[in-house]
Design a protein around this motif. Structure first.
Motif, PDB file in Angstrom:
ATOM      1  N   PHE A  33       0.795  -1.221   0.000  1.00  0.00           N
ATOM      2  CA  PHE A  33       0.000   0.000   0.000  1.00  0.00           C
ATOM      3  C   PHE A  33       0.835   1.282   0.000  1.00  0.00           C
ATOM      4  O   PHE A  33       0.296   2.364   0.204  1.00  0.00           O
ATOM      5  CB  PHE A  33      -1.007   0.036   1.169  1.00  0.00           C
ATOM      6  CG  PHE A  33      -2.081  -1.001   1.078  1.00  0.00           C
ATOM      7  CD1 PHE A  33      -3.151  -0.831   0.213  1.00  0.00           C
ATOM      8  CD2 PHE A  33      -2.037  -2.144   1.863  1.00  0.00           C
ATOM      9  CE1 PHE A  33      -4.162  -1.788   0.137  1.00  0.00           C
ATOM     10  CE2 PHE A  33      -3.046  -3.102   1.786  1.00  0.00           C
ATOM     11  CZ  PHE A  33      -4.110  -2.928   0.919  1.00  0.00           C
ATOM     12  N   TRP A  48      -3.716  -6.312   0.054  1.00  0.00           N
ATOM     13  CA  TRP A  48      -3.073  -5.507  -0.998  1.00  0.00           C
ATOM     14  C   TRP A  48      -3.246  -6.187  -2.356  1.00  0.00           C
ATOM     15  O   TRP A  48      -3.537  -5.547  -3.352  1.00  0.00           O
ATOM     16  CB  TRP A  48      -1.605  -5.285  -0.655  1.00  0.00           C
ATOM     17  CG  TRP A  48      -0.881  -4.333  -1.556  1.00  0.00           C
ATOM     18  CD1 TRP A  48      -1.375  -3.178  -2.110  1.00  0.00           C
ATOM     19  CD2 TRP A  48       0.473  -4.447  -1.993  1.00  0.00           C
ATOM     20  NE1 TRP A  48      -0.392  -2.577  -2.869  1.00  0.00           N
ATOM     21  CE2 TRP A  48       0.739  -3.318  -2.809  1.00  0.00           C
ATOM     22  CE3 TRP A  48       1.476  -5.364  -1.772  1.00  0.00           C
ATOM     23  CZ2 TRP A  48       1.978  -3.110  -3.402  1.00  0.00           C
ATOM     24  CZ3 TRP A  48       2.719  -5.154  -2.358  1.00  0.00           C
ATOM     25  CH2 TRP A  48       2.961  -4.038  -3.162  1.00  0.00           C
ATOM     26  N   SER A  93       2.474   0.500  -4.935  1.00  0.00           N
ATOM     27  CA  SER A  93       1.096   0.330  -5.383  1.00  0.00           C
ATOM     28  C   SER A  93       0.826   0.936  -6.765  1.00  0.00           C
ATOM     29  O   SER A  93       0.006   0.420  -7.507  1.00  0.00           O
ATOM     30  CB  SER A  93       0.130   0.966  -4.381  1.00  0.00           C
ATOM     31  OG  SER A  93       0.119   0.236  -3.180  1.00  0.00           O
ATOM     32  N   GLN A 101      -5.201  -4.639  -5.578  1.00  0.00           N
ATOM     33  CA  GLN A 101      -4.475  -4.454  -6.833  1.00  0.00           C
ATOM     34  C   GLN A 101      -4.958  -5.378  -7.954  1.00  0.00           C
ATOM     35  O   GLN A 101      -4.419  -5.335  -9.058  1.00  0.00           O
ATOM     36  CB  GLN A 101      -2.974  -4.676  -6.609  1.00  0.00           C
ATOM     37  CG  GLN A 101      -2.323  -3.623  -5.742  1.00  0.00           C
ATOM     38  CD  GLN A 101      -2.113  -2.324  -6.500  1.00  0.00           C
ATOM     39  OE1 GLN A 101      -1.605  -2.314  -7.607  1.00  0.00           O
ATOM     40  NE2 GLN A 101      -2.513  -1.230  -5.893  1.00  0.00           N
TER      41      GLN A 101
END
Length: 160
Positions: free
Chosen positions: A45, A86, A50, A90
């Motif tokens: 993050f 995460w 990211s 994503q």
């Protein structure tokens, strides 16, 4: 000392989030008999990780696999729950294996720890990427502080 080309991947246990909860993944299981691209990031993050690092590998997964990668894995000094969240955020799905090195044990064995205590982040992993073939490092690229050039997916394509 930082791991070098020709060195064996150290024996360690990492964690992966699964539907059943955190699962232990041994480096022997992950790297044995395969060509593996492992990239490490300072944290889930975080901005560059990211916006550019992880997305580059997700976008290039088919090309990485076509060039010989059996497994593409992302590692950070975070816990398995954070890495799992995460990955979902994503849109990683099953493209990239999201691995947690919660206590930085594997990161330290690789010689790639980064002290970010002054920024309130503790010990983290340097930004890097490596290619391992059958448990031995065939290529390693460690970024200079603040850089994002040698560990991105596009750069690793040339190492496969």
């Amino acid at each position: 000392m930082t791991i070098q080309v020709g060195d064996s991947i150290p024996t360690a246990k990492l964690m992966q989030a699964t539907a059943e909860g955190p699962k232990e993944v041994s480096t022997e299981e992950l790297f044995g008999g395969k060509t593996v691209v492992l990239f490490g990031v300072p944290g889930a993050f975080t901005p560059t990780c990211s916006a550019r690092h992880l997305p580059g590998y997700v976008q290039n997964i088919d090309v990485l696999k076509a060039k010989g990668a059996d497994v593409v894995a992302c590692m950070a000094v975070n816990d398995a729950f954070v890495m799992g969240a995460w990955g979902k955020d994503q849109g990683v799905a099953d493209k990239v294996v999201m691995l947690a090195d919660g206590s930085a044990d594997f990161t330290k064995q690789l010689g790639l720890e980064l002290d970010l205590t002054a920024r309130g982040l503790g010990t983290r992993c340097q930004r890097f990427a490596l290619v391992a073939k059958n448990g031995k490092v065939a290529h390693i690229a460690v970024e200079a502080p603040g850089a994002f050039e040698v560990s991105k997916a596009e750069a690793i394509l040339g190492a496969l």
